[in-house]
Scaffold this motif. Sequence first.
Motif, PDB file in Angstrom:
ATOM      1  N   ALA A  92       0.834  -1.209   0.000  1.00  0.00           N
ATOM      2  CA  ALA A  92       0.000   0.000   0.000  1.00  0.00           C
ATOM      3  C   ALA A  92       0.865   1.254   0.000  1.00  0.00           C
ATOM      4  CB  ALA A  92      -0.931  -0.011   1.211  1.00  0.00           C
ATOM      5  N   CYS A  93       1.965   1.219   0.738  1.00  0.00           N
ATOM      6  CA  CYS A  93       2.889   2.363   0.763  1.00  0.00           C
ATOM      7  C   CYS A  93       3.538   2.569  -0.597  1.00  0.00           C
ATOM      8  CB  CYS A  93       3.975   2.143   1.824  1.00  0.00           C
ATOM      9  SG  CYS A  93       3.368   2.194   3.523  1.00  0.00           S
ATOM     10  N   GLU A  94       3.876   1.480  -1.274  1.00  0.00           N
ATOM     11  CA  GLU A  94       4.447   1.586  -2.613  1.00  0.00           C
ATOM     12  C   GLU A  94       3.451   2.217  -3.580  1.00  0.00           C
ATOM     13  OE1 GLU A  94       7.787   0.499  -3.843  1.00  0.00           O
ATOM     14  OE2 GLU A  94       7.849   1.060  -1.708  1.00  0.00           O
ATOM     15  N   GLU A 148      -1.612  17.028   7.120  1.00  0.00           N
ATOM     16  CA  GLU A 148      -1.413  17.307   5.694  1.00  0.00           C
ATOM     17  C   GLU A 148      -0.468  16.243   5.130  1.00  0.00           C
ATOM     18  OE1 GLU A 148      -0.252  21.048   2.753  1.00  0.00           O
ATOM     19  OE2 GLU A 148      -0.288  21.304   4.935  1.00  0.00           O
ATOM     20  N   PRO A 149      -0.981  15.047   4.858  1.00  0.00           N
ATOM     21  CA  PRO A 149      -0.116  13.930   4.448  1.00  0.00           C
ATOM     22  C   PRO A 149       0.452  14.086   3.046  1.00  0.00           C
ATOM     23  CG  PRO A 149      -2.418  13.296   4.294  1.00  0.00           C
ATOM     24  CD  PRO A 149      -2.397  14.657   4.929  1.00  0.00           C
ATOM     25  N   SER A 150       1.637  13.546   2.866  1.00  0.00           N
ATOM     26  CA  SER A 150       2.265  13.478   1.548  1.00  0.00           C
ATOM     27  C   SER A 150       2.381  12.014   1.152  1.00  0.00           C
ATOM     28  CB  SER A 150       3.660  14.117   1.584  1.00  0.00           C
ATOM     29  OG  SER A 150       4.561  13.280   2.295  1.00  0.00           O
ATOM     30  N   GLN A 151       2.861  11.761  -0.050  1.00  0.00           N
ATOM     31  CA  GLN A 151       2.994  10.371  -0.496  1.00  0.00           C
ATOM     32  C   GLN A 151       4.127   9.641   0.227  1.00  0.00           C
ATOM     33  OE1 GLN A 151       3.719  13.186  -2.235  1.00  0.00           O
ATOM     34  NE2 GLN A 151       4.645  12.649  -4.213  1.00  0.00           N
ATOM     35  N   HIS A 152       4.906  10.380   1.012  1.00  0.00           N
ATOM     36  CA  HIS A 152       6.015   9.762   1.750  1.00  0.00           C
ATOM     37  C   HIS A 152       5.772   9.755   3.264  1.00  0.00           C
ATOM     38  CE1 HIS A 152       8.506   9.501  -1.844  1.00  0.00           C
ATOM     39  NE2 HIS A 152       8.205  10.765  -2.117  1.00  0.00           N
ATOM     40  N   ILE A 153       4.536   9.946   3.676  1.00  0.00           N
ATOM     41  CA  ILE A 153       4.220  10.037   5.100  1.00  0.00           C
ATOM     42  C   ILE A 153       4.554   8.747   5.856  1.00  0.00           C
ATOM     43  CG2 ILE A 153       1.813   9.364   4.696  1.00  0.00           C
ATOM     44  CD1 ILE A 153       1.035  11.094   7.082  1.00  0.00           C
ATOM     45  N   PHE A 154       4.475   7.607   5.157  1.00  0.00           N
ATOM     46  CA  PHE A 154       4.699   6.328   5.839  1.00  0.00           C
ATOM     47  C   PHE A 154       6.081   5.737   5.562  1.00  0.00           C
ATOM     48  CE2 PHE A 154       0.029   6.455   4.973  1.00  0.00           C
ATOM     49  CZ  PHE A 154      -0.393   6.555   6.291  1.00  0.00           C
ATOM     50  N   ASP A 155       7.003   6.533   5.027  1.00  0.00           N
ATOM     51  CA  ASP A 155       8.312   6.000   4.650  1.00  0.00           C
ATOM     52  C   ASP A 155       9.036   5.347   5.836  1.00  0.00           C
ATOM     53  OD1 ASP A 155       7.856   6.800   2.100  1.00  0.00           O
ATOM     54  OD2 ASP A 155       9.517   8.232   1.984  1.00  0.00           O
ATOM     55  N   ASP A 156       9.057   6.024   6.985  1.00  0.00           N
ATOM     56  CA  ASP A 156       9.741   5.460   8.161  1.00  0.00           C
ATOM     57  C   ASP A 156       9.053   4.183   8.635  1.00  0.00           C
ATOM     58  OD1 ASP A 156      11.599   7.473   8.135  1.00  0.00           O
ATOM     59  OD2 ASP A 156      10.684   8.641   9.746  1.00  0.00           O
ATOM     60  N   ALA A 157       7.732   4.199   8.621  1.00  0.00           N
ATOM     61  CA  ALA A 157       6.973   3.017   9.031  1.00  0.00           C
ATOM     62  C   ALA A 157       7.194   1.870   8.048  1.00  0.00           C
ATOM     63  CB  ALA A 157       5.487   3.356   9.124  1.00  0.00           C
TER      64      ALA A 157
END
Length: 217
Positions: A123-125, A172-181
């Motif tokens: 989903a993150c991808e 204000e989420p971006s497409q990289h909001i979950f990168d660390d997760a």
Amino acid sequence: MGSERPEMRKRQMPAAQETAGSTPGQPGAGERGANACCFCWCCCCSCSCLTVRNQEQRPRRPSHELREEDLPSCEESPSPTLEEVNAWSQSFDKVMLTPAGRNAFREFLRTEFSEENMLFWMACEELKKEANKTIIEEKARTIYEDYISILSPKEVSLDSRVREVINRNMVEPSQHIFDDAQLQIYTLMHRDSYPRFMNSALYKDLLQSLSEKSAEA
């Protein structure tokens, strides 16, 4: 003795009247027991029924918003070759590099009831490919509800620092909001699940099957 019986009846009558006279908005013990799924009546109860009610109250998502059913049961890919399957034993990166590797590993995770880790990673991808701000916000909210929320049955294991950062950025989420997760879950799959995958019957059977086909050819 005879004088005590009427007195006992008088004492019992108010209790019975109170039970019978409960207001419609306040269910009695019998009614509560029929609807109860756990013995916890405090606001912190996190049993499955609370999750179901919480999900039922959510508004319907737009058709273009990412949902689990939007993800394929398996990624379209040709059958892996013997060379590819042998390469999986060299590193976890090689497993995750191709759809065939991800499909095989995801099938293994399903046997361990931890498929949500791969679903979250996928989903993150998908989120990273989006450019439209509105769709990014909708998909980010969906990913949060499905994999980050403590009420979700598919919640992934993240440390408190990563959760706090996500919670702040959800404004204000971006497409990289979950990168660390995503990196944390990738590392978890690498260290925890990958070694077991290499020793699993699923991987060994696939390797043996391809080896036999190669020998016959």
